[in-house]
Scaffold this motif. Structure first.
Motif, PDB file in Angstrom:
ATOM      1  N   GLU A 163       0.644  -1.102   0.066  1.00  0.00           N
ATOM      2  CA  GLU A 163      -0.179   0.076   0.083  1.00  0.00           C
ATOM      3  C   GLU A 163       0.931   1.221   0.013  1.00  0.00           C
ATOM      4  O   GLU A 163       0.479   2.192  -0.652  1.00  0.00           O
ATOM      5  N   LYS A 164       1.892   1.215   0.713  1.00  0.00           N
ATOM      6  CA  LYS A 164       2.793   2.470   0.822  1.00  0.00           C
ATOM      7  C   LYS A 164       3.497   2.792  -0.537  1.00  0.00           C
ATOM      8  O   LYS A 164       3.938   3.943  -0.640  1.00  0.00           O
ATOM      9  N   ALA A 165       3.605   1.877  -1.314  1.00  0.00           N
ATOM     10  CA  ALA A 165       4.305   2.112  -2.766  1.00  0.00           C
ATOM     11  C   ALA A 165       3.209   2.096  -3.648  1.00  0.00           C
ATOM     12  O   ALA A 165       3.845   2.462  -4.974  1.00  0.00           O
ATOM     13  N   ALA A 166       1.959   2.145  -3.485  1.00  0.00           N
ATOM     14  CA  ALA A 166       0.903   2.316  -4.422  1.00  0.00           C
ATOM     15  C   ALA A 166       0.938   3.516  -5.108  1.00  0.00           C
ATOM     16  O   ALA A 166       1.087   4.541  -4.458  1.00  0.00           O
ATOM     17  N   GLY A 167       0.637   3.651  -6.345  1.00  0.00           N
ATOM     18  CA  GLY A 167       0.420   5.041  -7.145  1.00  0.00           C
ATOM     19  C   GLY A 167       1.795   5.772  -7.420  1.00  0.00           C
ATOM     20  O   GLY A 167       1.818   6.733  -7.688  1.00  0.00           O
ATOM     21  N   ARG A 168       2.881   5.150  -7.457  1.00  0.00           N
ATOM     22  CA  ARG A 168       4.119   5.582  -7.535  1.00  0.00           C
ATOM     23  C   ARG A 168       4.880   5.121  -8.603  1.00  0.00           C
ATOM     24  O   ARG A 168       6.030   5.200  -8.913  1.00  0.00           O
ATOM     25  N   GLY A 169       4.350   4.142  -9.421  1.00  0.00           N
ATOM     26  CA  GLY A 169       4.951   3.416 -10.654  1.00  0.00           C
ATOM     27  C   GLY A 169       5.837   2.188 -10.442  1.00  0.00           C
ATOM     28  O   GLY A 169       6.299   1.677 -11.219  1.00  0.00           O
ATOM     29  N   VAL A 170       5.626   1.844  -9.009  1.00  0.00           N
ATOM     30  CA  VAL A 170       6.286   0.435  -8.732  1.00  0.00           C
ATOM     31  C   VAL A 170       5.721  -0.545  -9.415  1.00  0.00           C
ATOM     32  O   VAL A 170       6.789  -1.477 -10.271  1.00  0.00           O
ATOM     33  N   ALA A 171       4.479  -0.850  -9.594  1.00  0.00           N
ATOM     34  CA  ALA A 171       4.160  -2.108 -10.169  1.00  0.00           C
ATOM     35  C   ALA A 171       4.472  -1.883 -11.714  1.00  0.00           C
ATOM     36  O   ALA A 171       5.034  -2.831 -12.280  1.00  0.00           O
ATOM     37  N   THR A 172       4.194  -0.966 -12.290  1.00  0.00           N
ATOM     38  CA  THR A 172       4.417  -0.596 -13.614  1.00  0.00           C
ATOM     39  C   THR A 172       5.957  -1.093 -13.836  1.00  0.00           C
ATOM     40  O   THR A 172       6.405  -1.667 -14.939  1.00  0.00           O
ATOM     41  N   ALA A 173       6.617  -0.300 -13.370  1.00  0.00           N
ATOM     42  CA  ALA A 173       8.351  -0.767 -13.312  1.00  0.00           C
ATOM     43  C   ALA A 173       8.648  -2.122 -13.142  1.00  0.00           C
ATOM     44  O   ALA A 173       9.474  -2.703 -14.061  1.00  0.00           O
ATOM     45  N   ALA A 174       8.183  -2.609 -12.017  1.00  0.00           N
ATOM     46  CA  ALA A 174       8.559  -3.982 -11.884  1.00  0.00           C
ATOM     47  C   ALA A 174       7.946  -4.873 -12.979  1.00  0.00           C
ATOM     48  O   ALA A 174       8.645  -5.870 -13.062  1.00  0.00           O
ATOM     49  N   VAL A 175       6.753  -4.984 -13.059  1.00  0.00           N
ATOM     50  CA  VAL A 175       6.250  -5.566 -14.383  1.00  0.00           C
ATOM     51  C   VAL A 175       7.071  -5.680 -15.602  1.00  0.00           C
ATOM     52  O   VAL A 175       7.652  -6.516 -16.226  1.00  0.00           O
ATOM     53  N   GLY A 176       7.631  -4.226 -16.009  1.00  0.00           N
ATOM     54  CA  GLY A 176       8.511  -3.963 -16.868  1.00  0.00           C
ATOM     55  C   GLY A 176       9.822  -5.077 -16.769  1.00  0.00           C
ATOM     56  O   GLY A 176      10.258  -5.714 -17.791  1.00  0.00           O
ATOM     57  N   ARG A 209      -4.194  -0.657 -15.960  1.00  0.00           N
ATOM     58  CA  ARG A 209      -3.228   0.559 -16.455  1.00  0.00           C
ATOM     59  C   ARG A 209      -1.783   0.076 -16.386  1.00  0.00           C
ATOM     60  O   ARG A 209      -0.997   0.204 -17.258  1.00  0.00           O
ATOM     61  N   VAL A 210      -1.439  -0.754 -15.050  1.00  0.00           N
ATOM     62  CA  VAL A 210      -0.047  -1.308 -15.175  1.00  0.00           C
ATOM     63  C   VAL A 210       0.325  -2.505 -16.475  1.00  0.00           C
ATOM     64  O   VAL A 210       1.126  -2.406 -17.005  1.00  0.00           O
ATOM     65  N   LEU A 211      -0.685  -3.255 -16.718  1.00  0.00           N
ATOM     66  CA  LEU A 211      -0.990  -4.243 -17.641  1.00  0.00           C
ATOM     67  C   LEU A 211      -0.564  -3.435 -19.019  1.00  0.00           C
ATOM     68  O   LEU A 211       0.164  -3.534 -20.000  1.00  0.00           O
ATOM     69  N   GLU A 212      -1.530  -2.335 -19.184  1.00  0.00           N
ATOM     70  CA  GLU A 212      -1.426  -1.656 -20.564  1.00  0.00           C
ATOM     71  C   GLU A 212      -0.328  -1.020 -20.616  1.00  0.00           C
ATOM     72  O   GLU A 212       0.224  -1.030 -21.934  1.00  0.00           O
ATOM     73  N   ARG A 213       0.287  -0.404 -19.753  1.00  0.00           N
ATOM     74  CA  ARG A 213       1.575   0.501 -20.090  1.00  0.00           C
ATOM     75  C   ARG A 213       2.701  -0.622 -20.325  1.00  0.00           C
ATOM     76  O   ARG A 213       3.896   0.010 -20.582  1.00  0.00           O
ATOM     77  N   ASN A 214       2.704  -1.916 -19.979  1.00  0.00           N
ATOM     78  CA  ASN A 214       3.780  -2.942 -20.390  1.00  0.00           C
ATOM     79  C   ASN A 214       3.118  -3.685 -21.341  1.00  0.00           C
ATOM     80  O   ASN A 214       3.741  -4.978 -21.654  1.00  0.00           O
ATOM     81  N   ALA A 215       2.372  -3.034 -22.418  1.00  0.00           N
ATOM     82  CA  ALA A 215       2.171  -3.736 -23.815  1.00  0.00           C
ATOM     83  C   ALA A 215       1.446  -4.967 -23.610  1.00  0.00           C
ATOM     84  O   ALA A 215       1.420  -5.630 -24.436  1.00  0.00           O
TER      85      ALA A 215
END
Length: 168
Positions: free
Chosen positions: A93-106, A134-140
């Motif tokens: 939760e403390k990392a949510a909304g900061r691009g962590v999931a998007t970057a890590a999925v990449g 959004r995380v999935l879409e941002r990672n193609a």
């Protein structure tokens, strides 16, 4: 996200991973089904079983660490078969909304293609979890079809990893 790194799951991650799951349990259950009390009671045994699955090549589990080395997420590739695996992830939760999931999925998409030789990934999310979508879409990842996820309306995604080094 600067300083973010993935580590393949190891036995010495047990305590930090259990603390992460406990600390974020309520947060996770807002968007995904709860793991249940038995998961926490039997965590050490479950962790050993996950490591055995990983050793067998059935799954690839990872923890996400921030620049200070704190565990802030986990990324999983499960049911590896015929060059494909299903992606699952959760971020504190403390990392949510900061691009962590998007970057890590990449990072994991690149690792899946280069280190594990996978050619595609699939993923699902519920319709009421727009952040995950959004995380999935941002990672193609592209939408394949509507589905049901833990009894809730959802979407199934797919990503081709061939030539993944040319993508986000």
């Amino acid at each position: 996200m600067t300083g973010l790194r993935l580590e393949r799951l190891r036995a010495d991650h047990t305590e930090a991973l259990l603390a992460f799951e406990r600390e974020n349990r309520e947060w996770f259950t807002r968007s995904i089904s709860d793991r249940g009390d038995a998961y926490f009671a039997d965590f050490a045994e479950i962790h050993r079983a996950r490591l055995a699955e990983q050793d067998a090549g059935i799954c690839h589990f990872h923890v996400v660490l921030d620049a200070s080395g704190a565990l802030i997420g986990r990324m999983n590739l499960i049911d590896v078969e015929d060059g494909c695996a299903e992606l699952g992830y959760r971020v504190a939760e403390k990392a949510a909304g900061r691009g962590v999931a998007t970057a890590a999925v990449g990072l994991l998409c690149r690792t899946a293609g280069t280190s594990y030789g996978l050619t595609s990934l699939k993923a699902v999310t519920t319709l009421d979890n727009p952040a995950s979508r959004r995380v999935l879409e941002r990672n193609a990842f592209t939408v394949v079809e509507e589905t049901v996820v833990a009894g809730r309306p959802g979407i199934r995604f797919h990503r081709d990893l061939v030539g993944a080094h040319h993508r986000p």
